[in-house]
Design an enzyme around this catalytic site. Structure first.
Site, PDB file in Angstrom:
ATOM      1  N   TYR A 135     -20.896  46.202 -58.159  1.00  0.00           N
ATOM      2  CA  TYR A 135     -20.073  46.233 -58.171  1.00  0.00           C
ATOM      3  C   TYR A 135     -19.675  44.516 -58.943  1.00  0.00           C
ATOM      4  O   TYR A 135     -18.736  44.368 -59.219  1.00  0.00           O
ATOM      5  CB  TYR A 135     -19.277  45.681 -56.847  1.00  0.00           C
ATOM      6  N   LYS A 190     -33.100  52.311 -50.765  1.00  0.00           N
ATOM      7  CA  LYS A 190     -32.752  53.551 -51.838  1.00  0.00           C
ATOM      8  C   LYS A 190     -34.202  52.923 -52.929  1.00  0.00           C
ATOM      9  O   LYS A 190     -34.638  53.710 -53.966  1.00  0.00           O
ATOM     10  CB  LYS A 190     -31.518  54.117 -52.751  1.00  0.00           C
ATOM     11  N   ASP A 222     -29.988  57.530 -47.526  1.00  0.00           N
ATOM     12  CA  ASP A 222     -29.573  58.963 -46.843  1.00  0.00           C
ATOM     13  C   ASP A 222     -29.663  59.782 -45.410  1.00  0.00           C
ATOM     14  O   ASP A 222     -29.364  59.995 -45.024  1.00  0.00           O
ATOM     15  CB  ASP A 222     -29.676  59.974 -48.883  1.00  0.00           C
ATOM     16  N   ASP A 246     -20.090  49.603 -48.040  1.00  0.00           N
ATOM     17  CA  ASP A 246     -19.263  49.704 -48.027  1.00  0.00           C
ATOM     18  C   ASP A 246     -19.166  51.264 -47.408  1.00  0.00           C
ATOM     19  O   ASP A 246     -18.125  51.389 -46.732  1.00  0.00           O
ATOM     20  CB  ASP A 246     -18.693  50.237 -49.889  1.00  0.00           C
ATOM     21  N   ASP A 250     -17.489  52.266 -43.135  1.00  0.00           N
ATOM     22  CA  ASP A 250     -16.940  53.950 -43.813  1.00  0.00           C
ATOM     23  C   ASP A 250     -16.883  54.693 -42.274  1.00  0.00           C
ATOM     24  O   ASP A 250     -16.179  54.868 -41.036  1.00  0.00           O
ATOM     25  CB  ASP A 250     -15.801  53.990 -44.098  1.00  0.00           C
TER      26      ASP A 250
END
Ligand code: NAD
Length: 355
Positions: A135, A190, A222, A246, A250
């Site tokens: 970001y 990752k 994942d 992020d 959620d």
């Protein structure tokens, strides 16, 4: 104790009003000043984070933030879009540590989309790094398309980066938080395909050696996404980068019944903090008076605890929220048969009464 109140756009305005009502009911010497941010600030001042708003935020002990954004701004240049306000506040105030507790209140076990036995008693803490990662990569701010899009573009890219000191400081935050909980940290990465996250994993392991009393494990993102819905109670503290955090937070919100229940705190090195619900401005329900204000009210409780040193008041607010849930009051997002559906304002009033 000075609080900058930044309601923002959409339901931000409705839910922050309820949190302010709750704070005012506490009888504490709180000085609250409101300013525009996001789309509302763009309309009035031509910028989503006007200097006056940034200065107010910097001069305050804490910031109570609603949400920013609306589909109608999608065609603006990226630096002028409402969402840039929250990124600008995080960067300018150095708010690198984002705490997102996902707690399933016993009264809301039925509101979760998962089986009751999977979420009953759930209490996990997601710690998301907030000022690095993709970001804040290089291309950000260098985009010059006039309408925010690149008609005919054949390629687009964003760079993912983390430095060792950035990973170290969020690692310390996670291990120290785990010490006050069940002493387990899961670092999500990752590393199997991304260099950035190989560095992340190595630094987490290195910092972990300084916390022999805390168990550290590593998980690919994942798999973490899968485990969060398969066996969420296996986690205690989850620490991860900006983008994975992020998304995973959620996902975790649905374990608690609704994204309308998930508060958050974003802290800098001196415990100055920005407190906001984990959800966005929900343009689909804005202005209807049906948004759940509890995530914002619980964020205000985190503000009392972390930035204003008012633990007793924080506990009072949290107890009041549990009480209204015990009374069976529910906004639409957490409604289930046999409970009483209330509006945003009625929910805020009920919390004040419970206080
Ligand atoms: P959203 O979180 O605003 O809404 C997702 C869904 O959850 C919607 O159906 C919405 O009605 C529901 N919802 C969210 N909060 C709720 C609440 N308190 N009570 C009941 N239902 C609630 O996400 P989105 O729709 O993807 O994004 C809308 C806008 O918000 C976009 O412009 C986005 O960029 C922005 N956004 C801002 C922030 C922020 O200000 N920090 C965070 C996320 C998204």
């Amino acid at each position: 104790m000075k609080i900058a109140v930044l309601p923002g756009d959409g339901i931000g305005i409705e839910i922050v009003a309820e949190a302010v009502k709750v704070l005012n009911a506490l009888d504490l010497p709180l000085q609250m000043e409101t300013a525009l941010v996001g789309g509302a600030a763009y309309e009035a001042h031509g910028h989503p984070l006007p200097d006056s708003t940034l200065q107010l935020a910097k001069a305050s002990d804490a910031i109570l933030f609603g949400a920013v954004g609306d589909w109608k701004y999608d065609k603006l240049d990226r630096p002028l879009r409402p969402e840039q306000a929250i990124l600008g506040l995080r960067k300018n105030l150095g708010l690198f540590a984002n705490f997102r507790p996902a707690i399933c209140y016993e009264q809301l076990v039925d509101a979760s989309s998962l089986k009751p036995e999977l979420v009953s008693g759930l209490d996990i803490l997601i710690i998301r790094e907030l000022t690095g990662d993709i970001y804040f990569g290089q291309p950000r701010g260098r985009r010059i398309a006039t309408d925010g899009h690149f008609p005919g573009a054949e390629e687009a890219f964003d760079t993912m980066r983390y430095s060792k000191p950035e990973i170290e400081r969020i690692a310390h935050v996670a291990f120290q938080a785990a010490r006050k909980r069940n002493k387990r940290v899961t670092s999500v990465d990752k590393a199997n395909v991304l260099e950035t996250f190989q560095l992340w994993k190595d630094v987490m392991t290195e910092v972990g050696l300084q916390y022999p009393d805390v168990a550290l494990d590593h998980m690919y993102v994942d798999n973490a996404a899968m485990q969060l819905v398969k066996a969420p109670k296996r986690f205690d503290v989850v620490v991860t980068g900006n983008m994975f955090g992020d998304i995973l937070s959620d996902e975790a919100s649905m374990l608690t019944g609704s994204i309308g229940m998930l508060p958050s705190a974003s802290l800098n090195a001196s415990n100055q903090g920005l407190y906001e619900p984990s959800h966005g401005s929900a343009p689909d329900i804005a202005g209807k008076g049906i948004a759940n204000p509890l995530a914002t009210i619980l964020s205000a409780a985190m503000m009392l605890r972390f930035s204003l040193n008012q633990e007793a008041a924080a506990l009072r607010v949290e107890a009041a929220v549990k009480k209204v849930l015990d009374q069976g009051l529910r906004t639409g997002d957490i409604y289930s048969a046999g409970t009483t559906r209330v509006t945003t304002v009625e929910m805020g009033n009920a919390v004040v009464r419970a206080l």
